[in-house]
Design a protein around this motif. Sequence first.
Motif, PDB file in Angstrom:
ATOM      1  N   ARG A  21       1.936 -18.736  18.044  1.00  0.00           N
ATOM      2  CA  ARG A  21       1.672 -18.603  17.099  1.00  0.00           C
ATOM      3  C   ARG A  21       0.160 -17.777  16.711  1.00  0.00           C
ATOM      4  O   ARG A  21       0.525 -16.955  15.772  1.00  0.00           O
ATOM      5  N   CYS A  46       8.100 -21.089  22.653  1.00  0.00           N
ATOM      6  CA  CYS A  46       7.428 -19.677  22.126  1.00  0.00           C
ATOM      7  C   CYS A  46       8.210 -19.953  20.719  1.00  0.00           C
ATOM      8  O   CYS A  46       9.028 -19.945  20.570  1.00  0.00           O
ATOM      9  N   VAL A  47       7.330 -20.122  19.769  1.00  0.00           N
ATOM     10  CA  VAL A  47       8.269 -19.739  17.978  1.00  0.00           C
ATOM     11  C   VAL A  47       8.244 -17.775  17.379  1.00  0.00           C
ATOM     12  O   VAL A  47       8.707 -17.986  16.812  1.00  0.00           O
ATOM     13  N   SER A  48       7.178 -17.521  18.474  1.00  0.00           N
ATOM     14  CA  SER A  48       7.478 -16.066  18.160  1.00  0.00           C
ATOM     15  C   SER A  48       9.394 -15.885  17.700  1.00  0.00           C
ATOM     16  O   SER A  48       9.249 -15.514  18.354  1.00  0.00           O
ATOM     17  N   LEU A  49       8.972 -14.283  17.096  1.00  0.00           N
ATOM     18  CA  LEU A  49      10.126 -14.181  16.607  1.00  0.00           C
ATOM     19  C   LEU A  49      10.739 -12.872  17.675  1.00  0.00           C
ATOM     20  O   LEU A  49      11.100 -12.118  17.763  1.00  0.00           O
ATOM     21  N   ARG A  50       9.357 -12.147  17.673  1.00  0.00           N
ATOM     22  CA  ARG A  50       8.916 -10.879  18.821  1.00  0.00           C
ATOM     23  C   ARG A  50       9.588 -11.101  20.020  1.00  0.00           C
ATOM     24  O   ARG A  50      10.043 -10.061  20.848  1.00  0.00           O
ATOM     25  N   GLU A  51       9.630 -12.330  20.750  1.00  0.00           N
ATOM     26  CA  GLU A  51       9.844 -12.378  21.978  1.00  0.00           C
ATOM     27  C   GLU A  51      10.157 -14.009  21.962  1.00  0.00           C
ATOM     28  O   GLU A  51       9.962 -14.959  21.854  1.00  0.00           O
ATOM     29  N   ASN A  52      10.943 -13.737  22.723  1.00  0.00           N
ATOM     30  CA  ASN A  52      11.936 -14.993  23.368  1.00  0.00           C
ATOM     31  C   ASN A  52      11.217 -15.961  24.166  1.00  0.00           C
ATOM     32  O   ASN A  52       9.699 -15.118  25.020  1.00  0.00           O
ATOM     33  N   GLN A  53      11.111 -16.835  24.659  1.00  0.00           N
ATOM     34  CA  GLN A  53      10.513 -18.248  26.027  1.00  0.00           C
ATOM     35  C   GLN A  53      10.607 -17.242  27.172  1.00  0.00           C
ATOM     36  O   GLN A  53       9.373 -17.238  27.789  1.00  0.00           O
ATOM     37  N   HIS A 111       8.126 -14.614  27.022  1.00  0.00           N
ATOM     38  CA  HIS A 111       6.417 -14.954  27.188  1.00  0.00           C
ATOM     39  C   HIS A 111       6.223 -15.807  27.908  1.00  0.00           C
ATOM     40  O   HIS A 111       5.272 -15.667  28.469  1.00  0.00           O
TER      41      HIS A 111
END
Length: 354
Positions: A161, A195-202, A205
């Motif tokens: 985040r 990981c809640v970012s839409l740019r990368e999966n867990q 991350h």
Amino acid sequence: MPRKIVDVHGHLVAPAELYAYREFLIGSRGHYGRRLKGFSESREGLGHGRTGVIPPEELKHFAEEHIAWLDKVGTDVQLVSARPYSLMHSEKPARIVHWWAQAVNDAIATQVQFYPQRLQGICNLPLVWNEPVSVAFEELERCVELGFVGVLVNPDPSEGRAPMEVPGLGDEYWYPLYEKLVEYELPMLVHSCGCVSLRENQSLHFISEESTAVMSLVQSDVFDVFPDLKVVVPHGGGAIPYQVGRFRGTYWQGTERGGTFDEAIRKLYYDTCLYSEEALALLVKVIGSDRVVFGTERPGDGSHKKTPTAGWADDIAGVLRGIPAHSEQDLDLMLGDTALDIYPRLRKNLEAAG
């Protein structure tokens, strides 16, 4: 042969009701308390998802399934932590982060009590985004009393985040934790979590945060201040061993730190949770077998057949044995001897278990 084949990187195998409890905490935000009243702890089915208390016999059954996966590849003992994606360190309020970590640690401790010769616990710290690291100390100390042998540390409690707001592992923000880990002889598994970012999966991350963690540590004074701190980086150290040439020259000179970059990264340990022979061979060549520890995450992302007729992707011991450059001494170190050396509480627990 190594004293024991020790897998330092495993995750909890548990019934769905445990994860239903996580959803209850997120959905209620703790307004109904740690456990929803009116549900008996012995009640079957949905009730367990409202209390977070799973019957010991049910946890024993899942531990036996877990051990069956280990038996298929000849692993003697595995160190078990939470499924990292589940730890929800950025959720609010902070109390639900604590309650969930406690529930997972209790589940692990119960399984270890049933099979201490096969499973040992890695404590999941309830780190909370934008709070001091000391908020996790009460649970850390409880896990020491429960006999855990190491800790899992998420280097990004913001879960993608707000990474600019999270101090790197070389920052003094983390020093109070390192002091505790040295005091209790607990190695630190640096494992990114959700990981809640839409740019990368867990999974991506994991790799980016582990790479960032290594660089932060080797550019800091952490190992000067805490020379006895033991740090294990999973997944082969993120990208670092494979990008080592990028950092050996002008970059490392610019840090004005002594020694070489190669010497600096050997202050940490790296696990073998990689699912290709090429990656494993390069890791050992760059880092050295004395700084590589066996890790598979089995059962997990690698628990699939490479081809319909080939073996398991996470039968990593078999891959390591099949690489011609690895001597018997190399294999002994990687498959268990180094882990037994750097996890003193593991040695004591296994000796006590007989």
